[in-house]
Structure formats: structure tokens, C-alpha cells
Scaffold this motif. Structure first.
Motif, PDB file in Angstrom:
ATOM      1  N   ASN A 351      -9.287   7.119  -6.960  1.00 24.48           N
ATOM      2  CA  ASN A 351      -9.736   6.561  -5.780  1.00 24.48           C
ATOM      3  C   ASN A 351     -10.609   5.163  -6.135  1.00 24.48           C
ATOM      4  O   ASN A 351     -10.611   4.252  -5.389  1.00 24.48           O
ATOM      5  N   VAL A 352     -11.049   5.106  -7.525  1.00 21.88           N
ATOM      6  CA  VAL A 352     -11.696   3.763  -8.045  1.00 21.88           C
ATOM      7  C   VAL A 352     -10.742   2.834  -8.165  1.00 21.88           C
ATOM      8  O   VAL A 352     -11.011   1.684  -7.614  1.00 21.88           O
ATOM      9  N   LEU A 353      -9.594   3.153  -8.477  1.00 22.44           N
ATOM     10  CA  LEU A 353      -8.352   2.461  -8.650  1.00 22.44           C
ATOM     11  C   LEU A 353      -7.994   1.703  -7.121  1.00 22.44           C
ATOM     12  O   LEU A 353      -8.042   0.472  -7.108  1.00 22.44           O
ATOM     13  N   TYR A 354      -7.896   2.671  -6.102  1.00 23.10           N
ATOM     14  CA  TYR A 354      -7.444   2.018  -4.820  1.00 23.10           C
ATOM     15  C   TYR A 354      -8.550   1.504  -4.104  1.00 23.10           C
ATOM     16  O   TYR A 354      -8.459   0.463  -3.349  1.00 23.10           O
ATOM     17  N   VAL A 355      -9.939   1.613  -4.463  1.00 21.00           N
ATOM     18  CA  VAL A 355     -11.097   0.809  -3.750  1.00 21.00           C
ATOM     19  C   VAL A 355     -10.974  -0.496  -4.439  1.00 21.00           C
ATOM     20  O   VAL A 355     -11.205  -1.527  -3.609  1.00 21.00           O
ATOM     21  N   MET A 356     -10.960  -0.704  -5.495  1.00 21.82           N
ATOM     22  CA  MET A 356     -10.835  -2.057  -6.073  1.00 21.82           C
ATOM     23  C   MET A 356      -9.449  -2.702  -5.462  1.00 21.82           C
ATOM     24  O   MET A 356      -9.750  -3.979  -5.205  1.00 21.82           O
ATOM     25  N   VAL A 357      -8.465  -2.226  -5.402  1.00 22.28           N
ATOM     26  CA  VAL A 357      -7.403  -2.942  -5.038  1.00 22.28           C
ATOM     27  C   VAL A 357      -7.624  -3.096  -3.382  1.00 22.28           C
ATOM     28  O   VAL A 357      -7.329  -4.323  -2.915  1.00 22.28           O
ATOM     29  N   ALA A 358      -8.128  -2.254  -2.735  1.00 25.45           N
ATOM     30  CA  ALA A 358      -8.237  -2.352  -1.430  1.00 25.45           C
ATOM     31  C   ALA A 358      -9.430  -3.532  -1.245  1.00 25.45           C
ATOM     32  O   ALA A 358      -8.910  -4.508   0.006  1.00 25.45           O
ATOM     33  N   ALA A 359     -10.545  -3.803  -1.841  1.00 31.96           N
ATOM     34  CA  ALA A 359     -11.355  -4.885  -1.723  1.00 31.96           C
ATOM     35  C   ALA A 359     -10.565  -6.013  -1.775  1.00 31.96           C
ATOM     36  O   ALA A 359     -10.675  -7.237  -1.176  1.00 31.96           O
ATOM     37  N   VAL A 360      -9.685  -6.318  -2.949  1.00 29.24           N
ATOM     38  CA  VAL A 360      -9.185  -7.416  -3.193  1.00 29.24           C
ATOM     39  C   VAL A 360      -8.126  -7.816  -2.218  1.00 29.24           C
ATOM     40  O   VAL A 360      -8.095  -8.944  -1.848  1.00 29.24           O
ATOM     41  N   GLY A 361      -7.568  -6.753  -1.825  1.00 31.15           N
ATOM     42  CA  GLY A 361      -6.527  -7.243  -0.858  1.00 31.15           C
ATOM     43  C   GLY A 361      -7.115  -7.491   0.390  1.00 31.15           C
ATOM     44  O   GLY A 361      -6.366  -8.342   1.200  1.00 31.15           O
TER      45      GLY A 361
END
Length: 388
Positions: A351-361
Motif C-alpha cells: 500500500n505504501v509503495l502504490y500510494v507513492m507511485v499513485a501520487a507521482v503518477g
């Protein structure tokens, strides 16, 4: 903007319903044979198996809801991107941020729905599954003896009765041969017997009256008369080894898991392995519902940024990202239960990894910039075309 949000929300709901239905249907097909084989030759009908599957639905929904949410958001924005709707909205001054309320509201609803399942629905479904499974085995299985027929449903044990009343459980001229004891054969013969079911202990007892026991050990034969003799049979053997009495962490409510984590003496099994399973299940009930919101937001830039690629490539890439998420999650569960790492780290990491990628994306998508990975794939596709 209200009209736009309403249309996006309607499309998200339709796709969510379709995706959940399709995934549950596929799971049903896969589980039908498994549930049917659970009863082997037992007289359990198709409707009974559907009822059991209904009680297992909360367990499946806990896994299906996050991926259904992500697919719904991804397919909605992928269609809007392919039909140039996103380009038209951008040309009219509608940024990606102004389109976020509808998918955010949808993802929050999906998250709350999954939280309800994780906190209460899962435990209710597993309790009803166990209760129904036992009731079907007790009342509808072929262990309800037939007169004049040898019954061998239990391994190593043969039953026979000349007269049978399945309503009262009374048997006349009953015969039982037990070969489950190594090096010995025991035969019980009695003019009368009675079958008694015990739902609390998930067992069946056969009580013989005024009979004889013949026990043979090699060449030695012993005969014993009795006034009353009881044989206990565990329904777990009749149901392919399913253990009714075992308490599992995945069958507990979230409140029970919380109490056991605060006071380990409340655990039914005082072992380190069981406590690790409790911790893992506790964080699973938290991370999977939050995964609906995180994966839904992650799907927006995936569909928006990859519009330069063909739809099938974008869909394959999205499915690969789904598989990556669940692979990381499964590894976290396995390592948490095995004690390799604390469950809190293994289950929160995806979840932490995908949150960061989603914010940048989302930031890149709003600026209509492609991620370096997308540019690399586009260059690779052009290079292959020029080489051909």
C-alpha cells in the motif's frame, strides 16, 4: 461538473458490478468441484453447494473488491482516454484534479463496503458456513444408514443394520466392523442400536444395547458381552478431514483479533505461531479495504498516462501491476505467518509503495507528461517497427 461527476460515477458502478460478478462467477466455477469433492459420495445437492458458496462470498469479496475497484477506475478512464474525452475536457479547462471527486467518492464507498466485510461479514460468513456444512453432513449425507446395505463412508469402519429408522436414529440387528486399529479387528453385534448426533462436538455416536464385541488379535479371539457400548465418529472424517472444532484466526471478528492482540491469554491456542497468524489477519483486515482506495487512485494515472500505447498493451500492463500488488501482499502474509518479518511491515509495504507511485503518477498525468517507463516502451515499440 456535477453532470460529469454523475456520469463518471454511474460508469464506475456499472463496471464494478460487472467485474465483481465475473470474478465471483469464475471463483464459483473453480470452487464447485472442490466443494463437491468435499462430500465425495454424500447426497448433497447443487442448491446446498450454492448456499455454502453464498456464505463464503464475504471471504471472496475481501479479495475481489480491491481488484474490482482498480479495474473499474482503470477501464473507465482508459475508455475516456481512447475516445479523446479527456483531451476534450482538458481543452475546455477541466484538469484531471477537477475530475477526481467522482472516482474518489466511488473508491471511498468501495473501501467502506470492504471494511464492513472485513470487520463483521467475514466472521459471520465463516460461522454460517461451518453450521450449514455440519447440518448438511448430519441430515443429508448418506451416513443416514440404509437397511440391508453395508456403509463404508468412514475409513476402516463398516456399518450394517437390518432395519433402520432414520427419523429416530433407531437400528435393529446392527453390525459394525472396525479395522482402523493396527493389528486388530473389532466387530460389534447388537440386536438394537441408536444413532445420536451432537452438533456441539461435531460428532456422531452409535450406542449399542445388549450385544457382543468380538476382538481378534492375530490368532487370538476375545468375546465380550455388554449392556451398553458406544462408538464415537468424528464428522471431520466424513467430510474429508474438515475440522469443525479448530478455531482459526481468519474465522474471528476484528474485535476478537484486537482483544487477543491486547491480551494473548484470551487466545484459544497459546503458541507463537497462532499469535503470528492473529497479527497477520489483523493487519490484513486493515490493509485490504484501504487497498480499494489506493488501487483505485493508482489506476487513474495508469489509464491516463499510457494512452499513447494501444489499449491491449495498457490493459496487460495494468493486469501486471495488479498481479504485482497481490504477489507482494501474499509474500507479506506468508512471511508474517512464518515469522520472517513483522506482519505490519509485510502487509503495509504494497500500500505504501502504490500510494507513492499513485501520487507521482497523478501529478504527471495532470501535466500530460509520460513516465520514463512509458517513454521507454514507446521507443522500444518504434524501434521494433523500424527494424521490421
Amino acid at each position: 461538473m456535477k453532470l460529469l461527476h454523475r456520469q463518471i460515477f454511474k460508469e464506475l458502478l456499472k463496471l464494478f458490478g460487472l467485474t465483481v460478478s465475473c470474478l465471483l462467477g469464475l471463483i464459483l466455477i473453480g470452487r464447485m468441484l472442490q466443494l463437491r469433492s468435499l462430500f465425495l459420495s454424500q447426497n448433497i445437492g447443487f442448491l446446498n453447494i450454492l448456499e455454502l458458496f453464498f456464505y463464503l462470498t464475504p471471504f471472496f469479496l475481501l479479495l475481489v473488491a480491491p481488484i474490482s475497484t482498480m479495474l473499474s477506475v482503470f477501464l473507465t478512464f482508459l475508455r475516456m482516454s481512447t475516445d479523446n474525452e479527456l483531451t476534450a475536457l482538458k481543452a475546455n479547462g477541466v484538469s484531471l484534479y477537477r475530475m477526481l471527486p467522482a472516482p474518489v467518492f466511488f473508491c471511498v464507498l468501495s473501501m467502506l463496503f470492504t471494511f464492513f466485510i472485513a470487520m463483521w461479514g467475514l466472521a459471520w460468513g465463516m460461522d454460517m458456513f461451518k453450521t450449514s456444512l455440519y447440518e448438511f453432513a448430519r441430515s443429508q449425507s448418506r451416513f443416514a444408514l440404509q437397511p440391508g446395505v453395508f456403509n463404508k463412508e468412514f475409513p476402516g469402519i463398516t456399518f450394517y443394520a437390518h432395519q433402520v429408522n432414520n427419523e429416530t436414529g433407531e437400528l435393529k440387528f446392527a453390525f459394525v466392523r472396525d479395522q482402523s486399529i493396527d493389528g486388530a479387528s473389532v466387530v460389534v453385534v447388537a440386536p438394537e442400536a441408536r444413532v445420536i448426533s451432537s452438533p456441539e462436538s461435531a460428532e456422531v455416536r452409535i450406542i449399542f444395547s445388549r450385544g457382543k464385541i468380538f476382538r481378534q488379535n492375530d490368532d487370538e479371539l476375545n468375546v465380550l458381552r455388554f449392556g451398553s457400548y458406544s462408538i464415537r465418529l468424528d464428522l471431520a472424517e466424513l467430510l474429508g478431514g474438515y475440522n469443525f472444532g479448530e478455531e482459526k484466526a481468519k474465522d474471528m471478528t476484528f474485535a476478537q483479533l484486537s482483544r487477543i492482540r491486547q491480551d494473548p491469554t484470551l487466545a484459544p491456542y497459546q503458541s507463537e505461531q497462532f499469535m503470528r497468524k492473529v497479527d497477520t489477519e489483523y493487519f490484513k483486515r486493515l490493509t485490504l479495504p484501504l487497498g480499494c482506495l489506493i488501487l483505485g487512485m493508482f489506476a487513474i494515472p495508469v489509464a491516463y498516462i499510457f494512452r499513447g500505447l494501444k489499449q491491449q498493451y495498457g490493459l496487460l500492463l495494468a493486469m501486471g501491476l495488479f498481479i504485482l500488488y497481490y504477489s507482494m501482499f501474499s509474500i507479506g502474509v506468508s512471511m508474517g505467518e512464518g515469522g520472517s518479518i513483522p506482519p505490519v511491515y509485510g502487509l503495509w509495504a504494497p500500500n505504501v509503495l502504490y500510494v507513492m507511485v499513485a501520487a507521482v503518477g497523478i501529478r504527471f498525468a495532470n501535466q500530460e507528461r509520460s513516465l520514463p517507463l512509458v517513454q521507454w516502451l514507446a521507443h522500444l515499440r518504434n524501434w521494433r517497427r523500424s527494424g521490421a
